[in-house]
Design an enzyme around this catalytic site. Sequence first.
Site, PDB file in Angstrom:
ATOM      1  N   HIS A   1     -21.108 -31.667 -65.380  1.00  8.89           N
ATOM      2  CA  HIS A   1     -21.846 -31.315 -66.588  1.00  8.89           C
ATOM      3  C   HIS A   1     -22.481 -32.565 -67.168  1.00  8.89           C
ATOM      4  O   HIS A   1     -21.827 -33.609 -67.219  1.00  8.89           O
ATOM      5  CB  HIS A   1     -20.894 -30.697 -67.620  1.00  8.89           C
ATOM      6  CG  HIS A   1     -21.589 -30.369 -68.915  1.00  8.89           C
ATOM      7  ND1 HIS A   1     -22.459 -29.306 -69.031  1.00  8.89           N
ATOM      8  CD2 HIS A   1     -21.584 -31.001 -70.116  1.00  8.89           C
ATOM      9  CE1 HIS A   1     -22.939 -29.281 -70.277  1.00  8.89           C
ATOM     10  NE2 HIS A   1     -22.421 -30.300 -70.945  1.00  8.89           N
TER      11      HIS A   1
ATOM     12  N   GLU B   1     -46.305 -38.544 -23.435  1.00  2.71           N
ATOM     13  CA  GLU B   1     -46.910 -38.308 -24.753  1.00  2.71           C
ATOM     14  C   GLU B   1     -48.416 -38.494 -24.648  1.00  2.71           C
ATOM     15  O   GLU B   1     -48.896 -39.485 -24.099  1.00  2.71           O
ATOM     16  CB  GLU B   1     -46.320 -39.257 -25.792  1.00  2.71           C
ATOM     17  CG  GLU B   1     -46.938 -39.143 -27.182  1.00  2.71           C
ATOM     18  CD  GLU B   1     -46.919 -37.727 -27.739  1.00  2.71           C
ATOM     19  OE1 GLU B   1     -45.824 -37.153 -27.883  1.00  2.71           O
ATOM     20  OE2 GLU B   1     -48.009 -37.173 -28.013  1.00  2.71           O
ATOM     21  N   GLN B   2     -49.157 -37.539 -25.234  1.00  3.01           N
ATOM     22  CA  GLN B   2     -50.614 -37.639 -25.158  1.00  3.01           C
ATOM     23  C   GLN B   2     -51.221 -38.318 -26.390  1.00  3.01           C
ATOM     24  O   GLN B   2     -52.339 -38.806 -26.335  1.00  3.01           O
ATOM     25  CB  GLN B   2     -51.224 -36.248 -24.989  1.00  3.01           C
ATOM     26  CG  GLN B   2     -50.959 -35.312 -26.160  1.00  3.01           C
ATOM     27  CD  GLN B   2     -51.436 -33.894 -25.918  1.00  3.01           C
ATOM     28  OE1 GLN B   2     -51.881 -33.569 -24.827  1.00  3.01           O
ATOM     29  NE2 GLN B   2     -51.342 -33.047 -26.934  1.00  3.01           N
TER      30      GLN B   2
ATOM     31  N   PHE C   1     -46.602 -41.616 -30.711  1.00  2.00           N
ATOM     32  CA  PHE C   1     -45.174 -41.379 -30.599  1.00  2.00           C
ATOM     33  C   PHE C   1     -44.657 -40.826 -31.931  1.00  2.00           C
ATOM     34  O   PHE C   1     -45.127 -41.206 -32.994  1.00  2.00           O
ATOM     35  CB  PHE C   1     -44.445 -42.700 -30.277  1.00  2.00           C
ATOM     36  CG  PHE C   1     -43.890 -42.723 -28.890  1.00  2.00           C
ATOM     37  CD1 PHE C   1     -44.722 -42.605 -27.793  1.00  2.00           C
ATOM     38  CD2 PHE C   1     -42.520 -42.840 -28.671  1.00  2.00           C
ATOM     39  CE1 PHE C   1     -44.223 -42.616 -26.505  1.00  2.00           C
ATOM     40  CE2 PHE C   1     -42.005 -42.857 -27.395  1.00  2.00           C
ATOM     41  CZ  PHE C   1     -42.850 -42.744 -26.305  1.00  2.00           C
ATOM     42  N   GLY C   2     -43.655 -39.963 -31.848  1.00  2.00           N
ATOM     43  CA  GLY C   2     -43.034 -39.456 -33.086  1.00  2.00           C
ATOM     44  C   GLY C   2     -43.480 -38.051 -33.440  1.00  2.00           C
ATOM     45  O   GLY C   2     -42.857 -37.397 -34.277  1.00  2.00           O
ATOM     46  N   GLY C   3     -44.572 -37.564 -32.843  1.00  2.00           N
ATOM     47  CA  GLY C   3     -44.976 -36.173 -33.020  1.00  2.00           C
ATOM     48  C   GLY C   3     -45.454 -35.838 -34.420  1.00  2.00           C
ATOM     49  O   GLY C   3     -45.842 -36.713 -35.202  1.00  2.00           O
ATOM     50  N   THR C   4     -45.401 -34.553 -34.729  1.00  2.00           N
ATOM     51  CA  THR C   4     -45.980 -34.026 -35.962  1.00  2.00           C
ATOM     52  C   THR C   4     -45.276 -34.562 -37.201  1.00  2.00           C
ATOM     53  O   THR C   4     -45.920 -35.028 -38.146  1.00  2.00           O
ATOM     54  CB  THR C   4     -45.884 -32.486 -35.943  1.00  2.00           C
ATOM     55  OG1 THR C   4     -46.588 -32.013 -34.794  1.00  2.00           O
ATOM     56  CG2 THR C   4     -46.489 -31.879 -37.193  1.00  2.00           C
ATOM     57  N   CYS C   5     -43.960 -34.490 -37.230  1.00  2.00           N
ATOM     58  CA  CYS C   5     -43.205 -34.794 -38.452  1.00  2.00           C
ATOM     59  C   CYS C   5     -43.533 -36.186 -38.960  1.00  2.00           C
ATOM     60  O   CYS C   5     -43.863 -36.378 -40.133  1.00  2.00           O
ATOM     61  CB  CYS C   5     -41.715 -34.645 -38.174  1.00  2.00           C
ATOM     62  SG  CYS C   5     -40.689 -35.056 -39.584  1.00  2.00           S
TER      63      CYS C   5
HETATM   64  C1  LIG Z   1     -48.197 -30.619 -42.728  1.00  2.00           C
HETATM   65  C2  LIG Z   1     -46.831 -30.283 -42.200  1.00  2.00           C
HETATM   66  C3  LIG Z   1     -45.740 -30.455 -43.004  1.00  2.00           C
HETATM   67  C4  LIG Z   1     -44.471 -30.161 -42.525  1.00  2.00           C
HETATM   68  N1  LIG Z   1     -43.404 -30.318 -43.357  1.00  2.00           N
HETATM   69  C5  LIG Z   1     -42.167 -30.032 -42.910  1.00  2.00           C
HETATM   70  C6  LIG Z   1     -41.038 -30.223 -43.755  1.00  2.00           C
HETATM   71  O1  LIG Z   1     -41.144 -30.655 -44.899  1.00  2.00           O
HETATM   72  N2  LIG Z   1     -39.818 -29.928 -43.261  1.00  2.00           N
HETATM   73  C7  LIG Z   1     -39.652 -29.443 -41.994  1.00  2.00           C
HETATM   74  O2  LIG Z   1     -38.516 -29.176 -41.602  1.00  2.00           O
HETATM   75  N3  LIG Z   1     -40.714 -29.243 -41.175  1.00  2.00           N
HETATM   76  C8  LIG Z   1     -41.958 -29.532 -41.602  1.00  2.00           C
HETATM   77  N4  LIG Z   1     -43.026 -29.365 -40.771  1.00  2.00           N
HETATM   78  C9  LIG Z   1     -42.792 -28.830 -39.411  1.00  2.00           C
HETATM   79  C10 LIG Z   1     -42.332 -29.932 -38.471  1.00  2.00           C
HETATM   80  O3  LIG Z   1     -43.232 -31.002 -38.529  1.00  2.00           O
HETATM   81  C11 LIG Z   1     -42.219 -29.383 -37.052  1.00  2.00           C
HETATM   82  O4  LIG Z   1     -41.394 -28.256 -37.046  1.00  2.00           O
HETATM   83  C12 LIG Z   1     -41.653 -30.407 -36.082  1.00  2.00           C
HETATM   84  O5  LIG Z   1     -42.290 -31.638 -36.205  1.00  2.00           O
HETATM   85  C13 LIG Z   1     -41.760 -29.879 -34.647  1.00  2.00           C
HETATM   86  O6  LIG Z   1     -41.292 -30.849 -33.763  1.00  2.00           O
HETATM   87  P1  LIG Z   1     -41.546 -30.681 -32.202  1.00  2.00           P
HETATM   88  O7  LIG Z   1     -40.804 -31.805 -31.558  1.00  2.00           O
HETATM   89  O8  LIG Z   1     -41.276 -29.313 -31.765  1.00  2.00           O
HETATM   90  O9  LIG Z   1     -43.116 -30.890 -32.017  1.00  2.00           O
HETATM   91  P2  LIG Z   1     -44.031 -32.144 -32.343  1.00  2.00           P
HETATM   92  O10 LIG Z   1     -43.412 -33.066 -33.298  1.00  2.00           O
HETATM   93  O11 LIG Z   1     -45.363 -31.589 -32.664  1.00  2.00           O
HETATM   94  O12 LIG Z   1     -44.100 -32.942 -30.970  1.00  2.00           O
HETATM   95  C14 LIG Z   1     -44.820 -32.477 -29.876  1.00  2.00           C
HETATM   96  C15 LIG Z   1     -45.400 -33.670 -29.149  1.00  2.00           C
HETATM   97  O13 LIG Z   1     -45.829 -33.263 -27.861  1.00  2.00           O
HETATM   98  C16 LIG Z   1     -47.071 -33.894 -27.567  1.00  2.00           C
HETATM   99  N5  LIG Z   1     -47.744 -33.049 -26.573  1.00  2.00           N
HETATM  100  C17 LIG Z   1     -48.104 -31.757 -26.729  1.00  2.00           C
HETATM  101  N6  LIG Z   1     -48.622 -31.280 -25.590  1.00  2.00           N
HETATM  102  C18 LIG Z   1     -48.588 -32.308 -24.703  1.00  2.00           C
HETATM  103  C19 LIG Z   1     -48.988 -32.413 -23.347  1.00  2.00           C
HETATM  104  N7  LIG Z   1     -49.482 -31.384 -22.672  1.00  2.00           N
HETATM  105  N8  LIG Z   1     -48.834 -33.613 -22.745  1.00  2.00           N
HETATM  106  C20 LIG Z   1     -48.310 -34.676 -23.405  1.00  2.00           C
HETATM  107  N9  LIG Z   1     -47.909 -34.612 -24.682  1.00  2.00           N
HETATM  108  C21 LIG Z   1     -48.032 -33.427 -25.324  1.00  2.00           C
HETATM  109  C22 LIG Z   1     -47.777 -33.933 -28.904  1.00  2.00           C
HETATM  110  O14 LIG Z   1     -48.778 -34.925 -28.920  1.00  2.00           O
HETATM  111  C23 LIG Z   1     -46.633 -34.238 -29.854  1.00  2.00           C
HETATM  112  O15 LIG Z   1     -46.462 -35.622 -30.063  1.00  2.00           O
HETATM  113  C24 LIG Z   1     -44.303 -29.677 -41.203  1.00  2.00           C
HETATM  114  C25 LIG Z   1     -45.416 -29.507 -40.374  1.00  2.00           C
HETATM  115  C26 LIG Z   1     -46.668 -29.815 -40.866  1.00  2.00           C
HETATM  116  C27 LIG Z   1     -47.851 -29.637 -39.966  1.00  2.00           C
END
Ligand SMILES: Cc1cc2nc3c(=O)[nH]c(=O)nc-3n(C[C@H](O)[C@H](O)[C@H](O)COP(=O)(O)OP(=O)(O)OC[C@H]3O[C@@H](n4cnc5c(N)ncnc54)[C@H](O)[C@@H]3O)c2cc1C
Length: 466
Positions: free
Chosen positions: A449, A45-46, A49-53
């Site tokens: 209802h 992880e760069q 932890f936990g990513g975007t969500c």
């Molecule tokens: C503002 C916003 C609101 C959202 N609301 C919703 C919602 O209400 N409902 C819903 O279903 N979805 C929602 N989403 C979409 C949802 O967040 C994403 O679809 C989901 O989090 C994707 O998960 P993922 O594991 O694919 O990627 P991510 O959670 O982004 O995880 C990727 C991880 O990889 C790491 N990484 C990337 N490249 C590298 C590298 N080269 N080396 C090391 N680490 C790396 C990143 O730092 C990140 O932690 C929303 C998105 C945003 C931006």
Amino acid sequence: MPVVGHRRPAYAPEMRQHDLLVLGTGSGNMVVDDSFTDLDVAIVEQHRFGGTCLNVGCIPTKMLAHTAEVADTVRGAGRFDVDAQLERVRWADVRDRVFGRLDPIAEDGRKGRQDTPWITVYTGHARFTGPRTLDIDGVAVRADRIVLAAGARPLVPPPVAESGLPYETSETIMGIDTPPRRLAVLGGGYIAAELAHVLHSAGSEIVMIDKVERLLGPQDETVAAEFTELARERYDLRLGRELTELSGEPGALRLAFDDGSTTTADMLLVAVGRIPNSDRLDLDAAGVQTHDDGRIVVDAHQRTSADGVWALGDICSPVQLKHVANREAEVVRHNLRHPEDLTSAGHDLVPSAVFTQPQIAGVGATEQELRERGTPYRVGTARYSDVAYGWAMEDPPGFCKILADPGSGALLGAHLLGPQAATLIQPLVLAMTLDIDAATLLKRPYWIHPALTEVVKEALGALAED
Ligand SMILES: Cc1cc2nc3c(=O)[nH]c(=O)nc-3n(C[C@H](O)[C@H](O)[C@H](O)COP(=O)(O)OP(=O)(O)OC[C@H]3O[C@@H](n4cnc5c(N)ncnc54)[C@H](O)[C@@H]3O)c2cc1C
């Protein structure tokens, strides 16, 4: 950087070796559970932890959207003969409450993995140097199997990127100290709509810009049209135009559009889409192919074009949503453990919701898709004002619209705009997933209802009369 790789001979003395490596700790982190204790696992992880969500996506936006709903309820209390006045939304306190709750979860996630003896956590940016071989900020690592879950990032269009002026994205705007007086929101998709709603409720004036004429374009056309009209009552909408130039200075921005018009704002939020992070992984070195839009090519079982390399979530998925990424993570987990019995996620009935005011939710085909495909259909619609709980809510704008096959009554699509849409859609998702036709769904279950779910029941009834 803690290292565990103790069980296997290294390929080169300086190369660290693992059985399984997961790149990205959003949904990727879900792949690894206790069924992997027999393996030497690495997680990379760069950032947090936990990513975007967890950190900058679904969860903080919904915590903020709920706060916006509380504020808007107070603002609208007069309609219910309740005297109340909103003094202010204490944005900095709201922000600190939200992230004060979420940040420790991210930290606990990292610590939990670091404290697990059979897992090695690498902190840094990973990129391929060869088949199943990576460089992580100078550390060479090889793994027998690799899961790519590196997600996506906000797209920043050239007029903004090249302006040299400050701008916010969904990754930064929730951390600002004060809502701007006037916020320009570039983009008309769900992320733009949710963040505009949050900031508007916190006191910002919103100007929303999109190159198409309707906000939330991919939604069903009736939903997108009604949402756009409702948004027009609250926001300054500049639709059907593209940004050509961003000028001015920080705090006093000037936006110029391709039709010659201009507007000003003291802050700009860019929310025009998200691009997969595949371009930052040197995938060519690994033999991992991508589509033209940057998504990694995967088969139905989440296998990439490179042997032993899997992908899941936003980096490969046609639907960038968390429940899809989670499902794909479950599929990868199963398939890694059971190569003789591969499963698939399937993307044909993915529901989605937009947590704006009003809420929006949909599943299956839109009316415009059915028309374009030449698929025959019937439409059943009921408005919230048609049902008793809608009267209790003083007739909020909104409706439930259901599309069904005229012969069999099979449900083809369902779309809601209005209070609790994201919850009300679920019986329709169940029915479609379990092949329950419209008449059976209407007649077999009792519908409480006078619950708000009656708007779904009434739409099913209207379908029968169409
Ligand atoms: C503002 C916003 C609101 C959202 N609301 C919703 C919602 O209400 N409902 C819903 O279903 N979805 C929602 N989403 C979409 C949802 O967040 C994403 O679809 C989901 O989090 C994707 O998960 P993922 O594991 O694919 O990627 P991510 O959670 O982004 O995880 C990727 C991880 O990889 C790491 N990484 C990337 N490249 C590298 C590298 N080269 N080396 C090391 N680490 C790396 C990143 O730092 C990140 O932690 C929303 C998105 C945003 C931006």
